[in-house]
Design a protein around this motif. Structure first.
Motif, short mmCIF file in Angstrom:
data_model
loop_
_atom_site.label_atom_id
_atom_site.label_comp_id
_atom_site.label_asym_id
_atom_site.label_seq_id
_atom_site.Cartn_x
_atom_site.Cartn_y
_atom_site.Cartn_z
N UNK A 500 0.86 -1.16 0.00
CA UNK A 500 0.00 0.00 0.00
C UNK A 500 0.90 1.22 0.00
N UNK A 501 0.69 2.05 -1.00
CA UNK A 501 1.55 3.22 -1.09
C UNK A 501 0.92 4.37 -0.33
N UNK A 502 1.58 4.83 0.70
CA UNK A 502 1.06 5.95 1.48
C UNK A 502 1.65 7.24 0.97
N UNK A 503 0.88 8.27 1.09
CA UNK A 503 1.43 9.59 0.75
C UNK A 503 1.85 10.26 2.03
N UNK A 504 3.09 10.67 2.06
CA UNK A 504 3.62 11.29 3.28
C UNK A 504 4.04 12.71 2.95
N UNK A 505 3.68 13.64 3.81
CA UNK A 505 4.12 15.01 3.59
C UNK A 505 3.58 15.55 2.29
N UNK A 510 5.48 6.58 0.22
CA UNK A 510 6.26 5.62 1.00
C UNK A 510 5.48 4.32 1.11
N UNK A 511 6.20 3.25 1.37
CA UNK A 511 5.53 1.98 1.63
C UNK A 511 6.01 1.47 2.97
N UNK A 512 5.27 0.55 3.50
CA UNK A 512 5.62 -0.01 4.79
C UNK A 512 6.11 -1.44 4.56
N UNK A 513 7.40 -1.61 4.73
CA UNK A 513 7.97 -2.94 4.49
C UNK A 513 8.32 -3.58 5.82
N UNK A 514 7.51 -4.55 6.23
CA UNK A 514 7.76 -5.26 7.49
C UNK A 514 8.07 -4.29 8.63
N UNK A 515 7.24 -3.30 8.76
CA UNK A 515 7.39 -2.39 9.88
C UNK A 515 8.25 -1.17 9.60
N UNK A 516 9.02 -1.19 8.53
CA UNK A 516 9.88 -0.04 8.26
C UNK A 516 9.25 0.82 7.17
N UNK A 517 9.25 2.11 7.40
CA UNK A 517 8.68 3.00 6.40
C UNK A 517 9.78 3.34 5.39
N UNK A 560 10.55 -1.22 -7.82
CA UNK A 560 11.50 -0.33 -7.15
C UNK A 560 12.64 -1.16 -6.58
N UNK A 561 13.82 -0.53 -6.52
CA UNK A 561 14.98 -1.18 -5.93
C UNK A 561 15.19 -0.57 -4.56
N UNK A 562 15.25 -1.43 -3.57
CA UNK A 562 15.42 -0.90 -2.24
C UNK A 562 16.91 -0.81 -1.93
N UNK A 563 17.36 0.38 -1.61
CA UNK A 563 18.77 0.55 -1.26
C UNK A 563 18.90 1.05 0.16
N UNK A 564 20.12 1.01 0.61
CA UNK A 564 20.39 1.38 1.98
C UNK A 564 20.66 2.87 2.07
N UNK A 565 19.94 3.56 2.97
CA UNK A 565 20.21 4.97 3.17
C UNK A 565 21.17 5.17 4.34
N UNK A 566 20.92 4.41 5.37
CA UNK A 566 21.80 4.43 6.55
C UNK A 566 21.60 3.09 7.24
N UNK A 567 22.18 2.93 8.37
CA UNK A 567 22.04 1.62 9.05
C UNK A 567 20.61 1.18 9.21
N UNK A 568 19.73 2.13 9.51
CA UNK A 568 18.38 1.70 9.80
C UNK A 568 17.34 2.21 8.81
N UNK A 569 17.77 2.94 7.82
CA UNK A 569 16.75 3.45 6.89
C UNK A 569 17.04 3.00 5.48
N UNK A 570 15.96 2.96 4.69
CA UNK A 570 16.05 2.48 3.32
C UNK A 570 15.37 3.46 2.39
N UNK A 571 15.67 3.31 1.13
CA UNK A 571 15.03 4.13 0.10
C UNK A 571 14.67 3.21 -1.05
N UNK A 572 13.48 3.41 -1.59
CA UNK A 572 13.07 2.59 -2.73
C UNK A 572 13.16 3.44 -3.99
N UNK A 636 13.22 14.49 11.46
CA UNK A 636 12.17 13.56 11.07
C UNK A 636 12.61 12.80 9.85
N UNK A 637 12.88 11.58 10.06
CA UNK A 637 13.28 10.78 8.92
C UNK A 637 12.51 9.49 8.95
N UNK A 638 12.29 9.00 7.83
CA UNK A 638 11.53 7.75 7.74
C UNK A 638 12.27 6.65 8.48
#
Lengths: 642, 178
Positions: A500-505, A510-517, A560-572, A636-638
């Motif tokens: 489910x694609x949510x609109x944020x801001x 954004x999507x919710x992948x196993x608890x991570x936005x 979409x390709x999910x890549x790593x933004x930081x240790x705990x965040x991702x970007x699609x 505020x970061x995803x």
């Protein structure tokens, strides 16, 4: 005037001398900690060879200097007391002088700098040694190393700044010399003259103008390879010939047996692959050479600052790709200088704090499943989040009152504009900030992370792809163009339709992948073309689309390709399609294209077309900067809980 | 030294003659090419080869006259349209060619309207600091000469292109703000 042949021989001679000087440096660095007599003998032999070779080519001034160098070595051998740090300083200074001389000779084969100051210093030291070892304390903590030595260590980098810039560094360094040299070491004014002398050797004829071109770039052009590998290559080529012979024979006799041919071709393919892999490994060199550069820089700097530092090098045998070594050297030197200059406190302070003297600087490298990890750690004062934050606010990089996690605060040092001239001392760089270091590492497809505890020390960890040459690549279509995304950078290929694609801001999705936005960005906003052709038009692709099964052709744009933004965040990153996965050869981008945003290399596809290789690290960085463009301190970061 | 070939780097000839250096380092030879109706010359030493035009692979975020990349025998070269770079009209004619030349940062292919000839200009034939109006900025001019009655503007291609000619950040999301 030398003929072309003579020039070639001359260049080879210079290469050889340079190699020997490199060995001499290594031995000198070891002098302080190993069997001194043996080392001195080895150094003497090496110097003797250099002298002989140079005189054979009529480099008489050069030979005369080496002779003086030999004299110092002989005197040291004869002296009963152990070799002091002061003597090593002088040996290293002389080595630097000679090394710069060679550089000068590459540009002008009659180059001959003024050696009078260096010779005077050598002579004086020899006399002092002969007069009585008692006057030279064994480990002279107050002795200052020749400032010139540290300056010249930088000049040997192939990508160093212009010699004139280094010369300025040298003279200011000399001016800063503390006025308590150990007995037996040249007093301050001689120091300055020494510094000037070595700087003189740096200011070779073509110095101020354009890069002297091909002749200087020797390290870039030549490789040392093991003869065993050559034998293995010849063997593979032999096998290739055999199989090719079989095919040819078949053709000539008109006896094309399909099976025989298939076998032959298959074997040829295997041989070619083995050959390819083998040739690739030729580019791997042990990290040892890199370590030596760094050790030298660190030592000289520590001596200059009168800080006692124990330099630990771990993993010198780790093989690194030659290009990686070339490109990582400058960033590492910068980090090491930071550690010694800013990180490690001076001896007095450390003792007061109850910290051990000598301080510890450890440089380590090892391989880790497709990556090379290099870490530089010190036990100095560490990164102070409060100070960093204050500074960032002062520089307008962060809004006052911003609440940030320590890790994020530490990463502020990588922002351009963080370190400016008033902060950076002449030693730690000519206004070169950590952002340049980070950029250099990103260009290699890697990343740099910090960990630190205030008061205890700092560690910088650099992670790089092990081989620059071949990677697994995902071929994707973006704006109807094919490009490559390194497979190891993609955590997951996501079918947006099944989320489910949510609109944020404001319009961000954004999507919710196993608890991570996970925010979604269109890759074409970064590396696409504005003129989009209609969706149904498909360009040059004979590969089957590898889009997940449950998406229909008109929904092909929801991958979409999910890549790593930081240790705990991702970007699609949304792409038009994922076309295939294949091994690709990475070629670095030519200089004039190196700044094209979003890419870290280029490759040739199976159909002969060039294709760009994406830098997901860079895209991630740009994304973060984009979303924080109006409020750099916003937290505020995803993916992060409040 | 046999001269039975017009090609600048005729290796077979050079090997036979036994004195390759003299031919290769002849600094007075220029390659004449056309942009629009103007004739230009560039030192032959810097020219690697001349190719039939290929279809370059475009790259995002590059300058408009940077057409993209091509693959020449395994080497990847950038393609710059010299015509649009210096404000000429750009059309594909049968005579349009790619001129591959060396720069400090590697070889580049330049699109020119026509490659005409290799001509030797002696020092005396070259007017340095000519007061001519050229669409190529004055800093890049080596001089001017004439060939078959026409003015030839001599430029050093190797120096005429700078980094800004290649990279152009067109997408807002890529501008690295602090």
């Amino acid at each position: 005037m030398r003929s072309a042949n003579e020039k070639k021989m001359f260049d080879l001679l210079l290469d050889e001398i340079e190699d020997t000087l490199h060995d001499i440096e290594q031995r000198c660095l070891k002098l302080e900690s190993s069997d001194q007599n043996k080392e001195l003998q080895i150094i003497f032999r090496a110097a003797h060879n250099v002298k002989g070779a140079s005189q054979l080519y009529g480099l008489n001034d050069f030979g005369a200097f080496v002779h003086a160098f030999e004299d110092l070595l002989t005197t040291l051998q004869k002296t009963a007391s152990p070799v002091t740090a002061a003597s090593v300083d002088l040996l290293l200074a002389a080595q630097s002088f000679l090394r710069n001389w060679i550089q000068g000779l590459r540009e002008q084969d009659s180059f001959s700098p003024d050696q009078s100051v260096m010779r005077a210093a050598l002579k004086k030291h020899i006399e002092e040694l002969k007069a009585g070892a008692g006057s030279i304390p064994a480990a002279a903590p107050a002795a200052t190393s020749t400032p010139a030595a540290s300056a010249t260590a930088t000049s040997t980098s192939p990508t160093a700044g212009t010699p004139s810039a280094v010369a300025t560094t040298t003279s200011t360094a000399a001016a800063e010399t503390h006025s308590k040299p150990a007995a037996g070491f040249p007093p301050a004014d001689i120091q300055q003259q020494l510094a000037a002398a070595v700087a003189d050797a740096l200011t070779s004829p073509a110095a101020s103008s354009s890069p002297s071109g091909k002749r200087n770039r020797r390290s870039a052009a030549n490789l040392r390879i093991s003869s065993q590998k050559i034998d293995e290559i010849m063997q593979l080529i032999g096998e290739l010939s055999i199989h090719q012979g079989i095919l040819w024979h078949n053709y000539q006799q008109n006896t094309f047996n399909l099976l025989t041919c298939k076998n032959a071709v298959t074997l040829i393919q295997k041989n070619l692959k083995d050959l390819y892999d083998l040739v690739l490994t030729l580019r791997m060199q042990p990290a040892e050479g890199l370590f030596q550069r760094i050790e030298r820089t660190a030592r000289d700097l520590a001596r200059e600052q009168q800080k006692k530092v124990n330099i630990q090098l771990i993993g010198a045998e780790t093989p690194l790709d030659k290009t990686v070594i070339e490109l990582i050297t400058d960033p590492m030197i910068h980090l090491v200088r930071n550690a010694i200059d800013h990180g490690i406190e001076d001896d007095e302070t450390r003792l007061k704090l109850g910290k051990p003297v000598p301080a510890r600087l450890a440089i380590q490298t090892h391989h880790e499943s497709g990556y090379v990890v290099i870490s530089i750690s010190d036990d100095g004062r560490g990164l102070d989040p409060q100070m960093i934050l204050e500074k960032a606010v002062k520089k307008g990089l962060v809004l006052p009152g911003a609440k940030m996690k320590d890790e994020d605060i530490r990463n502020l040092i990588f922002l351009p504009g963080f370190s400016t001239r008033d902060q950076v001392t002449h030693i730690s760089g000519r206004g070169v900030g950590m952002d340049i270091v980070q950029k250099a590492i990103e260009q290699l497809g890697g990343r740099i992370e910090t960990s630190s505890k205030k008061g205890q020390g700092t560690t910088f960890q650099i992670t790089l792809p092990a081989s620059l040459e071949i990677i697994e690549g995902l071929m994707v279509r973006v704006s109807d163009q094919l490009m490559i995304v390194p497979r190891q950078d993609v955590i997951e290929i996501v079918d947006l339709n099944s989320y489910e694609v949510d609109t944020v801001g404001q319009g961000s999705r954004a999507i919710n992948v196993r608890g991570m936005v996970v925010p979604i960005e269109d890759l074409s906003d970064y590396v696409g073309f504005d003129s989009r052709t209609s969706r149904t038009q498909v360009t040059a692709s004979s590969h089957a689309d590898l889009s997940p099964a449950n998406s229909k052709s008109d929904n092909a744009h929801d991958i979409a390709l999910m890549i790593r933004l930081s240790d705990r965040t991702r970007l699609a990153l949304k792409v038009d399609a994922v076309v295939s996965q294949q091994q690709i050869v990475v070629r670095p981008l030519a200089d004039h294209l190196a700044d094209v945003p979003g890419f870290t290399g280029v490759t040739i596809l199976g159909n002969g077309e060039p294709a760009m290789i994406l830098s997901t690290t860079e895209i991630g960085e740009k994304y973060l900067r984009w979303i924080h463009r109006d409020s750099p301190g916003k937290t505020e970061r995803y993916g992060e809980t409040a | 030294m046999s001269q039975n070939s017009n090609k600048p780097f005729d290796t077979a000839n050079d090997l036979q003659s036994g004195t390759p250096e003299i031919e290769a380092h002849d600094e007075s030879k220029y390659l004449i090419f056309r942009l629009g109706s103007e004739a230009y010359g560039t030192p032959l030493l810097g020219v690697r080869e001349v190719l039939q035009p290929l279809k370059p692979k475009p790259i995002p975020n590059t300058a408009p006259h940077f057409k993209g990349l091509i693959n020449i025998r395994g080497q990847i070269l950038g393609v710059v349209d010299l015509r649009t770079r210096f404000d000429y009209a750009a059309q594909m004619e049968p005579s349009t060619a790619y001129l591959v030349f060396e720069t400090e940062t590697g070889p580049i292919a330049a699109i020119v309207d026509k490659v005409e000839a290799v001509v030797k200009f002696e020092e005396s034939q070259v007017h340095k600091k000519p007061n001519i109006r050229s669409q190529v900025p004055v800093e890049f001019l080596i001089g001017a000469s004439s060939h078959q009655g026409q003015l030839v503007t001599l430029i050093d291609l190797n120096r005429t292109l700078s980094k800004e000619d290649y990279v152009q950040i067109q997408k807002a999301k890529l501008a690295s703000t602090g």
